[in-house]
Design a protein around this motif. Structure first.
Motif, short mmCIF file in Angstrom:
data_model
loop_
_atom_site.label_atom_id
_atom_site.label_comp_id
_atom_site.label_asym_id
_atom_site.label_seq_id
_atom_site.Cartn_x
_atom_site.Cartn_y
_atom_site.Cartn_z
N LYS A 1 8.12 -10.20 -10.69
CA LYS A 1 7.18 -10.91 -11.00
C LYS A 1 6.68 -12.25 -9.74
CE LYS A 1 9.12 -9.93 -15.42
NZ LYS A 1 9.68 -10.36 -16.58
N LYS A 2 6.83 -12.54 -9.05
CA LYS A 2 7.38 -13.45 -8.29
C LYS A 2 5.62 -13.41 -7.12
CE LYS A 2 11.42 -16.73 -9.11
NZ LYS A 2 12.47 -17.22 -8.84
N GLY A 3 5.16 -11.99 -6.97
CA GLY A 3 4.59 -12.26 -6.07
C GLY A 3 5.04 -11.22 -4.57
N ARG A 4 6.84 -11.25 -4.94
CA ARG A 4 7.58 -11.16 -3.79
C ARG A 4 7.41 -9.56 -3.84
NH1 ARG A 4 10.80 -16.57 -4.05
NH2 ARG A 4 8.92 -17.78 -3.48
N LEU A 5 8.00 -9.03 -2.71
CA LEU A 5 8.54 -7.85 -2.27
C LEU A 5 9.39 -7.41 -2.99
CD1 LEU A 5 7.78 -6.46 1.17
CD2 LEU A 5 6.50 -5.97 -1.27
N SER A 6 10.01 -6.34 -4.21
CA SER A 6 11.55 -6.66 -5.07
C SER A 6 12.55 -6.79 -3.59
CB SER A 6 11.18 -5.29 -4.80
OG SER A 6 10.25 -5.76 -6.88
N GLU B 1 0.49 -1.02 -0.08
CA GLU B 1 -0.34 0.04 0.40
C GLU B 1 0.12 0.92 0.12
OE1 GLU B 1 -2.72 -0.62 3.30
OE2 GLU B 1 -3.47 -1.99 2.73
N GLN B 2 1.71 0.97 0.98
CA GLN B 2 3.25 2.36 0.89
C GLN B 2 3.58 2.44 -0.68
OE1 GLN B 2 3.56 4.91 3.16
NE2 GLN B 2 1.16 3.53 3.76
N GLY B 3 3.50 1.08 -1.90
CA GLY B 3 4.25 1.55 -2.78
C GLY B 3 5.42 0.98 -3.11
#
Length: 379
Positions: A132-137, A125-127
């Protein structure tokens, strides 16, 4: 019915935290250019940030995070660069805790699975971007929270190490681990509850006679196998009825799950065979009734890969010559003796770093000479 043990802060433990957070460490803003950080700071600092600011964290949480940083820095299991990088997460962590857990005063009050889910949602939500795997970069947000939580949980837990679900091998007398590595935990939390006492009893034996690396492989093998069996037979409390058919089903799943593991694929199977063999010979009541050699066959194990000369990586002779000719220019200068020993002995870097000046030589009966003592080779 058994209850899950949850450690809590005690007056004695909190006093230890307060005694640690004295002097410079009382400050809520740490300037890593201060002389107190000289022993932790590399000669060349590449990060633009030089401040670790704890001021926005709420009371209790702030002291625990600072305590975690100090301990890990002093143990050399946390680099100062990583600590500064974690510090950039504090603003968002503080806002998250104030919004979602405004009254919480210790990491031990968290239910970590729930907290991590909410933490990830908040960050998205904070950007914070998602790959692509749905994980936080950026993994540092999750890593910070998980590491501090686990550290404080272990700190407050006064039980005998073998009673815990996460063992710190540094606290186990006779355990064999490499002191210059930061890996020292053995976690049983992913072992299905009915089989956890069995896994702990077996690893309690192994940790005294095998290296940490081998014990970790054993634990991975048990985790994969016991979770598979628990899914197939949720009511099982032991492995007495384990059959070859069960193993065939497991091997079919295991080959798919470990595709690309190469060496680890074989190592985990060897660990599993050793587990069956030992618990049967030792008379564990949970052991399979069928002999271990009828559960795993020789052909179940992939052949060991044969390495060719092309697979072996060498440092070019020209590079080594340049290193020797310019050795005095190597910085920091403390590395020079290490390089000299590496070149003169051919030992591994872990062996060199484990040498101690006061007992690194010992007389050998066979050769009548001297030999280095390596912790991993001690009986």
């Amino acid at each position: 019915m058994s209850t899950v043990y949850r450690p809590v802060p005690t007056p004695e433990k909190w006093r230890e935290i307060e005694e640690t957070l004295t002097g410079y460490w009382e400050k809520d803003r740490w300037d890593i250019t201060d002389p107190i950080f000289d022993e932790f700071r590399p000669e060349r600092w590449t990060l633009p940030n030089k401040i670790i600011d704890f001021s926005r964290l709420q009371p209790g949480i702030k002291e625990e995070v600072k305590f975690f940083f100090i301990h890990r820095l002093r143990e050399y299991t946390l680099r100062l660069q990583t600590a500064v990088s974690y510090g950039t997460c504090f603003a968002r962590l503080a806002d998250f805790l104030k919004q979602v857990y405004p009254g919480i005063g210790s990491f031990t009050d968290f239910k970590i699975e729930i907290v991590m889910t909410r933490w990830r949602s908040y960050l998205v939500e904070q950007g914070v971007s998602v790959n692509k795997k749905g994980r936080l970069s950026s993994t540092q947000y999750e890593t910070l929270l998980q590491q501090v939580y686990q550290f404080m949980l272990n700190f407050y837990d006064d039980r005998e190490e073998f009673e815990k679900n996460v063992w710190d091998v540094r606290k186990i007398p006779g355990a064999k681990y490499t002191q210059n590595e930061s890996r020292y935990l053995l976690s049983f939390e992913d072992i299905p509850f009915p089989f956890r006492p069995l896994a702990k009893r077996y690893l309690k034996v192994r940790v005294g006679i095998r290296s940490y690396s081998q014990c970790n492989t054993d634990l991975i093998a048990l985790r994969l196998f016991l979770r598979f069996i628990h899914e197939q037979y949720p009511h099982w409390q032991d492995l007495k009825k384990l059959s070859r058919k069960d193993m065939e089903n497991y091997l079919a799943w295991y080959r798919s799950y470990t595709e690309g593991w190469q060496k680890q694929h074989r190592d985990c199977l060897l660990s599993l065979r050793g587990f069956f063999d030992y618990i049967q010979r030792a008379g564990y009541p949970e052991a399979p009734e069928k002999p271990h050699f009828s559960l795993l066959f020789k052909e179940d194990f992939p052949k060991r890969a044969i390495r060719s000369e092309e697979d072996i990586k060498f440092i070019p002779e020209g590079v080594l010559k340049q290193l020797e000719e310019n050795l005095e220019q190597l910085t920091p200068s403390q590395y020079i003796p290490i390089v000299v020993l590496l070149r003169a002995t051919g030992w591994r870097i872990s062996d060199i770093l484990n040498l101690r000046y006061d007992n690194c030589l010992d007389r050998t009966a066979q050769a009548g000479g001297s030999a280095a003592i390596f912790p991993k080779l001690r009986c």
